[in-house]
Design a protein around this motif. Structure first.
Motif, PDB file in Angstrom:
ATOM      1  N   ASN A  35       0.832  -1.204   0.000  1.00  0.00           N
ATOM      2  CA  ASN A  35       0.000   0.000   0.000  1.00  0.00           C
ATOM      3  C   ASN A  35       0.866   1.253   0.000  1.00  0.00           C
ATOM      4  O   ASN A  35       0.430   2.316   0.433  1.00  0.00           O
ATOM      5  N   GLY A  36       2.100   1.117  -0.480  1.00  0.00           N
ATOM      6  CA  GLY A  36       3.002   2.259  -0.519  1.00  0.00           C
ATOM      7  C   GLY A  36       3.491   2.685   0.847  1.00  0.00           C
ATOM      8  O   GLY A  36       3.892   3.842   1.039  1.00  0.00           O
ATOM      9  N   GLY A  37       3.460   1.759   1.831  1.00  0.00           N
ATOM     10  CA  GLY A  37       3.932   2.077   3.179  1.00  0.00           C
ATOM     11  C   GLY A  37       2.951   2.873   4.005  1.00  0.00           C
ATOM     12  O   GLY A  37       3.280   3.313   5.109  1.00  0.00           O
ATOM     13  N   GLU A  38       1.734   3.047   3.516  1.00  0.00           N
ATOM     14  CA  GLU A  38       0.796   3.983   4.145  1.00  0.00           C
ATOM     15  C   GLU A  38      -0.026   3.351   5.269  1.00  0.00           C
ATOM     16  O   GLU A  38      -0.489   2.224   5.161  1.00  0.00           O
ATOM     17  N   TYR A  39      -0.181   4.120   6.350  1.00  0.00           N
ATOM     18  CA  TYR A  39      -1.125   3.806   7.425  1.00  0.00           C
ATOM     19  C   TYR A  39      -2.026   5.018   7.600  1.00  0.00           C
ATOM     20  O   TYR A  39      -1.562   6.137   7.786  1.00  0.00           O
ATOM     21  N   ASP A  40      -3.345   4.790   7.553  1.00  0.00           N
ATOM     22  CA  ASP A  40      -4.295   5.896   7.704  1.00  0.00           C
ATOM     23  C   ASP A  40      -5.008   5.765   9.042  1.00  0.00           C
ATOM     24  O   ASP A  40      -5.071   4.687   9.638  1.00  0.00           O
ATOM     25  N   ASN A  41      -5.536   6.902   9.520  1.00  0.00           N
ATOM     26  CA  ASN A  41      -6.271   6.941  10.792  1.00  0.00           C
ATOM     27  C   ASN A  41      -5.426   6.433  11.961  1.00  0.00           C
ATOM     28  O   ASN A  41      -5.905   5.701  12.822  1.00  0.00           O
ATOM     29  N   ILE A  42      -4.160   6.810  11.989  1.00  0.00           N
ATOM     30  CA  ILE A  42      -3.302   6.467  13.127  1.00  0.00           C
ATOM     31  C   ILE A  42      -3.724   7.343  14.309  1.00  0.00           C
ATOM     32  O   ILE A  42      -3.827   8.561  14.185  1.00  0.00           O
ATOM     33  N   THR A  43      -3.964   6.711  15.443  1.00  0.00           N
ATOM     34  CA  THR A  43      -4.339   7.478  16.636  1.00  0.00           C
ATOM     35  C   THR A  43      -3.168   7.512  17.610  1.00  0.00           C
ATOM     36  O   THR A  43      -2.316   6.614  17.597  1.00  0.00           O
TER      37      THR A  43
END
Length: 685
Positions: A391-399
């Motif tokens: 996923n291109g190294g992506e993390y979304d919605n990191i809290t």
């Protein structure tokens, strides 16, 4: 009083009469459904071996239990395939005399980690002890409670079946041999190259309306290759859906109701308590980023002041009113990373040293800063994090607190757009902070939009009337149109299917369409979660061939192209490519370095017949007109370049043998299944 007294005196006889009447009613239904009929206790049979319903349904229940979310129909189909396979293969094992002895069984058990590593079967050296295991079996065999022994015998039978099937598969694989000549042939298919010129006139140059294909032609075509177009018995239905949805009057009444709620909502202090008392969806204390709010109302909702109320608005089938409670800055974030692990780092299988990892990370950091837009590609090609690299190294919605501390600090202590390097226990991370999200806490009263009792009654009346009219009038489409409804086709339904296109899981409709008492043209109303379905049986296909509606998708284009081929042939007049090109308005095209393994022509696609012909022609020779996949062709050979010989074809031999062995195992069972006499009664269950 005298009448009451007589009734009391005869109450026992009345009970008997009512019971008999009820029993007769149930018995009639049972007989009609076939439950007590011929073969009713069997789900089917394979080569005369019955699949008994009670045991079968126990297997179905077990599959349902093991697979969360598995429906009964899905479990039934899975159990059926297991039983068919077991019976067919067991017959073959018996014919061949395949069995395993007690010593072989012990060897198989040793390979089962649940048994071989069980502490009660291990000796002082930590090794599996056969004597301890045999003593255990002796104990449960002689125990007063035979439950464990029966469970073991069932488990043992499964192990034995598995082991025998492995022996059988090994025998099949051993019978598959690939010669040096076959390996050489595979090498030549891949590496011999042909150069040639060709002219093509595509099938698409002839309009479809110039060539008609009849249903009779499709059936005749399938009859010539019945195995290729073989099909289970199928049915097709037409149906209309009378949706159980609220009327405009219902929606207006709901607006008035929720309007009263809004007046009270303005002054509410305990929002959660008020929502729970007035909403069909309970209060949720989760903070939401703007992008997580309902799409059509994101701006209005996100920009509400503290204490502000918005609505009513419609979302996901509910009338909603929302009140802003709190805001939180930098509540979550989106970030990407490239993990460069090293030997000794946590969860790492990398072999590089820490110094090598740091040097690589610094190099990637420089590349990322020079071209931030290329960060995703750098992650996909370099990251050691399997969870994010694709996923291109992506993390979304990191809290906050979700990631390891140094990772977390970099994300939340730097503005969006920052690129940097962080070391954690997992290795070196090249980091990029993409976005920071503010979040809001809202209370939303959501009341489901549903029809009133009067509307439900009207919908039921409409559906019942349509069913009655359709049973008297054969023009189903005209009746549906008059009622303002759309006729939806559902084709190629099989007796063991669960889903009906357009309305989801509807096993009862499928069973009805296969019932021996349901005839083509019959109409019936069904209650479904969305409302009511009025279904009309359109076709029962018992020909053993694909139903016409399905066959048209694959067979009709073949027949149409065959007819187009005759038209195009007349246009392609001439003995040379140039003459044919001039006559047909086409042009002479070159093809260079084409192999038989990949017979693809640029901008056209796979054309094995055309390429095969080019390989078979002498240099300078021209072919006749060839019918290809995409159109009609004429070919003139230039040269075939033979691949140089190699000392060994072992790689090709090994690949071909492995492929053929795997293919042989699957095809053997397919052949046995095709030959078997299988009676399938699943449609009755």
């Amino acid at each position: 009083m005298a009448v009451l007294s007589k009734i009391r005196q005869r109450s026992f006889f009345l009970i008997i009469i009512i019971a008999l009447a009820l029993f007769s009613f149930v018995l009639a239904d049972v007989i009609q459904s076939g439950t007590f009929g011929s073969g009713a206790s069997d789900v089917g049979s394979v080569n005369g071996t019955d699949i008994e319903a009670q045991q079968f349904m126990q297997n179905v229940a077990m599959i349902e239990k093991q697979g969360q979310g598995t429906s009964t129909t899905q479990a039934m189909n899975s159990a059926w395939e297991q039983e068919v396979r077991r019976i067919i293969l067991s017959e073959e094992f018996d014919k061949l005399g395949l069995k395993i002895g007690s010593e072989q069984l012990i060897n198989v058990i040793k390979q089962n980690p649940n048994l071989a590593q069980n502490p009660q079967f291990l000796n002082a050296a930590g090794q599996f002890d056969e004597n301890k295991f045999k003593e255990f079996l002796k104990g449960i065999k002689n125990a007063p409670d035979q439950t464990q022994w029966l469970q073991w015998k069932e488990f043992e039978a499964n192990i034995e079946r598995f082991a025998v099937e492995q022996m059988y598969n090994t025998m099949i694989k051993s019978g598959v041999y690939t010669t040096k000549a076959e390996g050489k042939f595979q090498y030549q298919l891949e590496n011999d190259k042909a150069d040639f010129d060709y002219v093509t006139v595509a099938f698409s140059t002839v309009n479809d309306d110039q060539v008609k294909v009849s249903d009779a032609e499709i059936i005749d075509f399938m009859k010539k290759s019945p195995k290729k177009y073989k099909s289970d018995n199928t049915t097709s239905i037409d149906f209309v859906l009378v949706e159980n949805k609220p009327s405009k009057e219902d929606e207006q009444a709901m607006l008035s109701s929720i309007g009263e709620v809004k007046v009270k909502f303005d002054s509410v202090v305990n929002v959660g308590e008020f929502v729970n008392a007035n909403s069909d969806i309970k209060f949720d204390s989760t903070y939401l980023a703007k992008k997580d709010l309902p799409l059509d109302y994101q701006e209005a909702l996100f920009n509400l002041p503290i204490g502000g109320v918005y609505g009513p608005y419609v979302f996901n089938g509910h009338q909603c009113i929302s009140k802003m409670i709190k805001r939180k800055a930098n509540a979550s974030a989106k970030a990407s990373h490239i993990l460069i692990a090293f030997k000794g780092a946590e969860r790492s299988s990398a072999t590089r040293t820490k110094e090598e990892a740091q040097a690589l990370a610094n190099d990637l950091l420089a590349q990322a800063k020079a071209n931030p837009a290329n960060f995703a590609m750098l992650a996909m090609t370099n990251s050691d994090d399997p969870g994010s690299k694709n996923n291109g190294g992506e993390y979304d919605n990191i809290t906050p607190g979700q990631m390891t501390p140094k990772f977390n600090d970099f994300v939340f202590n730097n503005p969006a757009g920052t690129i940097g390097l962080v070391e954690t226990e997992f290795g070196f991370h090249v980091m990029k902070v993409s976005e920071k999200y503010d979040a809001v806490l809202m209370g939303t009263v959501a009341q489901k939009i549903q029809p009133s009792e009067a509307t439900i009654d009207a919908i039921y009346t409409k559906a019942s009337q349509l069913e009655a009219d359709a049973n008297e009038n054969s023009d189903f489409a005209a009746l549906a149109k008059k009622a303002g409804l759309e006729v939806i086709p559902a084709t190629n339904l099989k007796g063991y299917d669960e889903y009906v296109q357009g309305i989801g899981s509807q096993r009862e409709i499928v069973r009805w369409s296969f019932n021996k008492d349901t005839e083509v043209g019959d109409v019936r109303r069904f209650e479904v979660p969305q409302g009511f379905v009025i279904a009309k049986l359109k076709d029962k296909n018992t020909s053993g061939l694909l139903p016409i509606d399905i066959a048209k998708q694959s067979v009709e284009p073949i027949i149409r192209n065959q007819k187009k081929a005759e038209i195009i042939k007349k246009k392609m007049a001439g003995a040379s490519l140039e003459a044919v090109a001039k006559a047909s308005g086409a042009s002479v095209q070159p093809a260079l370095g084409v192999s038989l393994k990949m017979p693809v022509l640029p901008n056209i696609g796979s054309e094995p017949k055309v390429v095969g012909k080019a390989f078979g022609l002498a240099a300078g020779k021209t072919s006749e007109i060839i019918e290809g996949n995409s159109g009609m062709f004429m070919v003139r050979a230039k040269a075939v370049t033979k691949a140089p010989g190699v000392p060994s074809y072992t790689t090709y031999i090994t690949q071909e043998r492995a492929q053929n062995q795997s293919y042989a195992i699957s095809k053997v069972f397919t052949a046995l299944k095709d030959k078997a006499d299988i009676k399938d009664n699943r449609a009755n269950f």
